[in-house]
Design a protein around this motif. Sequence first.
Motif, mmCIF file in Angstrom:
data_model
loop_
_atom_site.group_PDB
_atom_site.id
_atom_site.type_symbol
_atom_site.label_atom_id
_atom_site.label_comp_id
_atom_site.label_asym_id
_atom_site.label_seq_id
_atom_site.Cartn_x
_atom_site.Cartn_y
_atom_site.Cartn_z
ATOM 1 N N SER A 62 0.840 -1.191 0.000
ATOM 2 C CA SER A 62 0.000 0.000 0.000
ATOM 3 C C SER A 62 0.878 1.244 0.000
ATOM 4 O O SER A 62 2.069 1.181 0.288
ATOM 5 C CB SER A 62 -0.908 0.004 1.242
ATOM 6 N N ARG A 79 1.650 11.296 3.336
ATOM 7 C CA ARG A 79 0.835 10.293 2.652
ATOM 8 C C ARG A 79 0.938 10.556 1.158
ATOM 9 O O ARG A 79 0.322 11.482 0.626
ATOM 10 C CB ARG A 79 -0.622 10.382 3.098
ATOM 11 N N VAL A 125 0.319 3.923 8.737
ATOM 12 C CA VAL A 125 -1.097 3.660 8.494
ATOM 13 C C VAL A 125 -1.199 2.734 7.279
ATOM 14 O O VAL A 125 -0.727 3.067 6.190
ATOM 15 C CB VAL A 125 -1.876 4.961 8.238
ATOM 16 N N ASP A 127 -3.551 -0.495 5.041
ATOM 17 C CA ASP A 127 -4.893 -0.968 4.704
ATOM 18 C C ASP A 127 -5.269 -2.152 5.577
ATOM 19 O O ASP A 127 -4.480 -3.094 5.748
ATOM 20 C CB ASP A 127 -4.958 -1.396 3.231
ATOM 21 N N LYS A 133 -8.583 1.497 7.664
ATOM 22 C CA LYS A 133 -7.194 1.856 7.870
ATOM 23 C C LYS A 133 -6.756 1.469 9.282
ATOM 24 O O LYS A 133 -7.500 1.666 10.252
ATOM 25 C CB LYS A 133 -6.981 3.364 7.665
#
Length: 281
Positions: A62, A79, A125, A127, A133
């Motif tokens: 991810s 992010r 963080v 998936d 999350k």
Amino acid sequence: MKTDRKRHWFFMYLHCFLVGSLVDSSSLSSTTHIQSVISKVGNQAVLPCSWKSRLGEVAARSACHIQWTTPVDTVFELRGEQKWEAEEFQGRVEVPEERLGSGDCSQVINDVQIGDTGRYESFMVVDGVRSTKTRVFIQSVKLSVFDHKSLASRGPGEDLVLDLYTSHSVRVVFQGRNSSEWSVVWMRGDKDSQRLEKHPLREQLTIKNVKSSDDGTYKVLDEQGLAVSTVQLYVEENSTALKVHQIQESQVPTDDAAKSSCSALLILSVLLTSFQILHFL
């Protein structure tokens, strides 16, 4: 005979207890380990973080979403191409994106300040199930930031260059050798004078043509009034050469050393107690 048997079993019990204490202490150190980073005002501090040690290949599937926090607030968040940083860290903090793919999520704090001292925690963080999350704890780091301390000796008529170290230094105060009062020598934004000159590019302030009345202590302070540096100036008639001696800071014991000391004290107390018990067997 009965007394010897009691002593035998007592020593067997004591041996097992001490070994168990050492094992438990070692396990505790490994599971609650907090890395320590020490820096000085104005320098760069790197708070280590490796998400692969905690997540393996889970996070690799991810987009990297890293958070750095203090017990009070979030410091930095990355992010993808989106970044966020706390106001007090604006322009000073980053997590190099080119290293994230290899597992390095270390946070770099530039121009560290005394107020940056504290505990930092990193999270990834990732998936979770059903498109949720999950925030996974990675690393806890204790940052300690110290001010600069030095001694300087000048002869009358020589110049003293004070390092300000950071743009967050806002004033310089002075206390004479035989005085208890502090006076303001310089404030950021002041114009240069006949005796004081701020370097146009570097964070340095020059006090020109020092005299005996300049003998004393100079402190460089930040916006919160915290000491960035302390310089003890000695104006000596026979001084002809520049002499600056850095004062060595007392070494701060690491967390591991502190835990080892606690373990040693525990074992010593048990041994003393055991010999007192033996005295009555």
